[in-house]
Motif scaffolding. Structure first.
Motif, short mmCIF file in Angstrom:
data_model
loop_
_atom_site.label_atom_id
_atom_site.label_comp_id
_atom_site.label_asym_id
_atom_site.label_seq_id
_atom_site.Cartn_x
_atom_site.Cartn_y
_atom_site.Cartn_z
N ASN A 246 0.84 -1.21 0.00
CA ASN A 246 0.00 0.00 0.00
C ASN A 246 0.87 1.25 0.00
O ASN A 246 0.59 2.22 -0.71
N SER A 247 1.92 1.25 0.82
CA SER A 247 2.83 2.40 0.88
C SER A 247 3.46 2.64 -0.48
O SER A 247 3.54 3.79 -0.96
N LYS A 248 3.91 1.56 -1.11
CA LYS A 248 4.54 1.69 -2.42
C LYS A 248 3.54 2.22 -3.44
O LYS A 248 3.87 3.06 -4.29
N TRP A 249 2.29 1.71 -3.37
CA TRP A 249 1.27 2.18 -4.30
C TRP A 249 1.04 3.68 -4.15
O TRP A 249 0.97 4.41 -5.15
N LEU A 250 0.93 4.18 -2.93
CA LEU A 250 0.71 5.61 -2.70
C LEU A 250 1.85 6.44 -3.28
O LEU A 250 1.62 7.44 -3.98
N LEU A 251 3.09 6.03 -3.02
CA LEU A 251 4.25 6.79 -3.51
C LEU A 251 4.37 6.70 -5.03
O LEU A 251 4.72 7.69 -5.69
N ASP A 252 4.04 5.54 -5.60
CA ASP A 252 4.08 5.38 -7.06
C ASP A 252 3.06 6.28 -7.73
O ASP A 252 3.34 6.85 -8.80
N ARG A 253 1.90 6.41 -7.13
CA ARG A 253 0.88 7.29 -7.71
C ARG A 253 1.38 8.74 -7.73
O ARG A 253 1.21 9.45 -8.72
N LEU A 254 1.98 9.19 -6.65
CA LEU A 254 2.49 10.56 -6.60
C LEU A 254 3.59 10.77 -7.63
O LEU A 254 3.63 11.80 -8.31
N ASP A 255 4.48 9.80 -7.77
CA ASP A 255 5.56 9.92 -8.76
C ASP A 255 4.99 9.98 -10.18
O ASP A 255 5.49 10.73 -11.03
N ALA A 256 3.95 9.17 -10.45
CA ALA A 256 3.35 9.17 -11.78
C ALA A 256 2.73 10.53 -12.10
O ALA A 256 2.89 11.05 -13.22
N TRP A 257 2.05 11.12 -11.14
CA TRP A 257 1.43 12.43 -11.38
C TRP A 257 2.48 13.52 -11.49
O TRP A 257 2.33 14.46 -12.25
N ARG A 258 3.56 13.39 -10.73
CA ARG A 258 4.65 14.37 -10.84
C ARG A 258 5.27 14.32 -12.23
O ARG A 258 5.59 15.36 -12.81
N SER A 259 5.39 13.12 -12.80
CA SER A 259 6.00 12.99 -14.13
C SER A 259 5.13 13.61 -15.22
O SER A 259 5.63 13.87 -16.32
N GLU A 260 3.84 13.83 -14.94
CA GLU A 260 2.93 14.42 -15.92
C GLU A 260 2.60 15.86 -15.58
O GLU A 260 1.57 16.38 -16.01
N LEU A 261 3.47 16.51 -14.83
CA LEU A 261 3.25 17.90 -14.43
C LEU A 261 4.35 18.78 -15.01
O LEU A 261 5.53 18.60 -14.69
N TYR A 262 3.97 19.72 -15.86
CA TYR A 262 4.94 20.64 -16.46
C TYR A 262 5.28 21.74 -15.45
O TYR A 262 4.38 22.43 -14.95
#
Length: 645
Positions: A246-262
């Motif tokens: 669960n912890s990894k899932w939460l952090l992965d989601r944040l990283d994915a959204w950061r990668s799509e933020l200009y």
């Protein structure tokens, strides 16, 4: 007095002339349209609203200081309740059919025109009831196969396609038959995949029914609980059983959204640094939030509809970069950046120690729960518009209605063919908001794994009742079933005329205080609905109660994949479909099952053959699939006084 009666005060914004006009109406003094048209927007909005409520069965009475309105009471008798709702729906539909442009369209579809050496019209796409009835009798005597009488196939409509047999645009064919429904035809924003179900067993391949898939409603608690991705429920599950995954899932989601933020322009303006990602500070979050609010205000003040009407087809990164720098998307980017930093800050203990204990400690605090809840809601929002869909239109047309053709149409929508068609249509389509936030082309996956819909009526039978395709039909791992989940909120503007909606929206637009709703992209869902609500508020009338149209509907859902919530929240990489999505003979399999389960038993019932035969194409055409314009006379609601039962 009705316990649900509402007292509507005379609006404070009314002047002397408007108050006198209401009193004249209360005393049943005739007022012509010119007098009403010459009054203020507020008065026109109030009068149109009262007229609509009266037409919908509300009691409207005058008192010295207020107007008292009482909603109609639901009926315990199923048929009478359905008739009440049908009457209310027909008022809106007939209003639409009285529109000159709609009448012109319908008359044009019925007018013969030459195609391939013969004169054709929409009537050529209706099955003659006499011919069908005769064949049903022969089949029931054992001398003809039922598959030779009705042989369905499904056609997903492309915008410019024409019918091979009539030359009519297929989208026009779909629209014509949609006007035969008892409720108003309304185009919906977002995705739309219209479908025709046709019959290759008859000349010209007549239309059996129509359907359409559209963007799913974002917030629907009954559906979200069935899917297993209702944010409060997911949060409770995490609190009860926190894991390192669960912890990894939460952090992965944040990283994915950061990668799509200009963020290049934000960094140049001192509003962002990549170093903040590992050590976010509250001051940085607040600066981004302030910039977001500032840009939002500029967008509200200076934004124009024309800025958002450019076609996005084939757009490159230059287009999306320009979009990202507009006030609207700069505001969205700053808000997203602030939210990501705030959540990242709350999840800091999990960055170095993604353990069950670390996550449990985070979820033990209110700030931690808020941050995790935000992550769940964001993950849900990312897929709600792309990988689940609503059945926005579904039903058969005469004479197939008598053979339970609606159940056929609904069943075909949960087929592998539809899953493939949906994927093909949307697999390369850029996400407008995501691409505008990333300043580059972002395409979301388009794996259709769940369909939701509602019945037309909240009482009595529905075409989705008892609709379950057995597992052996499609060799699926379980039955495909339309499961009733609950009832919808009876809330919206479906009981209001276009005149009332427009007048209330105009009143809201003329308001000089507060944030104005201008119906431009980015202002959130249903800007017109929010204008209507604001217009009622300006009158001083309770919008929450007046927008309750009291037409509850049954909510249905059908899962196409196992554990859909896990996939939709991106806890698993690929959907686990209940059937083989590459199955090629699925339409034939479903059609044969429908014939045996529904069509044949129905055709053997007394009176069905005669009912089918009533839909004749002999002149004058008296067919249930024909739009009947003769009944669309102007209805005049009584503004004040009792209603006949």
């Amino acid at each position: 007095m009705n316990s649900e009666a509402l007292q509507l005060p005379i609006p404070r914004i009314f002047g002397t002339s408007e108050r006198q006009l209401l009193k004249r109406l209360a005393n049943e003094v005739p007022i012509d349209a010119v007098q009403i048209e010459s009054t203020t927007t507020a008065c026109r909005a109030a009068l149109a609203l009262l007229r609509d409520l009266s037409a919908q069965g509300w009691d409207v009475e005058w008192t010295p200081d207020a107007i008292v309105v009482s909603p109609p009471q639901s009926n315990d008798d199923v048929e009478q309740e359905k008739e009440r709702v049908r009457f209310q729906e027909l008022l809106k539909r007939d209003e639409q059919l009285r529109t000159p442009s709609v009448r012109k369209f319908i008359e044009g579809m019925e007018r013969p025109r030459e195609w391939d050496g013969r004169f054709r019209s929409i009537f050529d796409l209706m099955r003659d009831g006499i011919e069908l009835s005769e064949k049903l009798e022969i089949a029931n005597s054992g001398q003809l196969a039922f598959s030779d009488i009705v042989d369905p196939y499904l056609h997903v409509i492309e915008s410019s396609e024409r019918c091979e047999w009539t030359g009519l645009r297929l989208m026009d064919v779909w629209r014509y038959f949609r006007h035969t429904w008892s409720n108003q035809y309304v185009s919906t924003p977002g995705r739309s995949m219209p479908v025709l179900v046709r019959d290759r067993a008859a000349e010209n391949h007549p239309v059996i029914g129509i359907a359409a898939l559209g963007s799913a409603i974002v917030q629907l608690a009954h559906r979200d609980r069935a899917l297993g991705w209702n944010p409060p429920d997911v949060l409770n599950q995490l609190r009860q059983s926190p894991t390192s995954l669960n912890s990894k899932w939460l952090l992965d989601r944040l990283d994915a959204w950061r990668s799509e933020l200009y963020t290049l322009d934000l960094a140049a303006d001192g509003l962002w640094s990549d170093e903040w990602w590992d050590a976010p500070e509250l001051a940085d979050v607040e600066a981004l939030a302030r910039e977001s609010e500032s840009r939002r205000e500029r967008h509200q003040r200076l934004g124009r509809k024309s800025d958002f009407k450019t076609s996005k087809a084939g757009c490159g990164d230059e287009f999306w970069l320009a979009r990202a720098q507009m006030d609207l998307f700069r505001s969205k980017r700053c808000k997203l950046a602030a939210d990501l930093l705030r959540v990242r800050r709350a999840l800091a203990p999990c960055i170095d120690d993604a353990s069950e204990k670390a996550l449990a400690a985070i979820l033990s605090t209110a700030a931690g729960r808020r941050s995790v809840g935000w992550t769940i809601r964001r993950a849900k929002a990312e897929t709600v518009g792309t990988e689940i869909a609503d059945i926005t239109v579904c039903g058969a047309i005469a004479p197939y209605t008598h053979l339970l053709g609606g159940k056929l149409v609904a069943s075909l929508l949960v087929s592998p063919t539809v899953v493939r068609a949906y994927h093909k249509k949307y697999r390369d389509r850029p996400s407008e908001i995501a691409s505008s936030i990333a300043a580059r082309n972002i395409v979301r996956s388009a794996n259709l794994i769940y369909l939701g819909t509602t019945s037309l009526y909240g009482a009595g039978s529905s075409q989705y009742n008892r609709l379950k395709i057995p597992a052996d039909v499609l060799e699926s791992s379980t039955d495909l079933e339309f499961v009733p989940l609950g009832r919808s909120r009876s809330f919206g503007t479906s009981h209001l005329s276009q005149e009332a909606v427009s007048a209330l929206a105009d009143l809201a637009e003329q308001a000089q205080s507060g944030v104005r709703v201008k119906s431009i992209f980015g202002e959130g869902a249903s800007p017109k609905f929010r204008k209507v609500r604001q217009g009622m508020d300006l009158l001083g009338w309770p919008s929450e109660e007046l927008l309750r149209h009291r037409r509850e509907r049954i909510i249905y859902g059908v899962k196409l994949a196992a554990a859909p919530g896990d996939y939709l929240l991106r806890c698993q990489g690929h959907p686990d479909y209940l059937f083989n999505p590459d199955l090629e003979d699925d339409i034939a399999r479903i059609s044969e099952w429908w014939r045996v389960r529904w069509m044949i038993p129905r055709s053997q019932r007394e009176g069905i053959a005669d009912a089918v035969a009533q839909h004749t194409l002999h002149r004058p055409v008296k067919h249930g699939a024909r739009v009947d314009l003769s009944t669309c006379s102007l209805s005049e609601g009584v503004l004040f006084g009792a209603h006949d039962e």
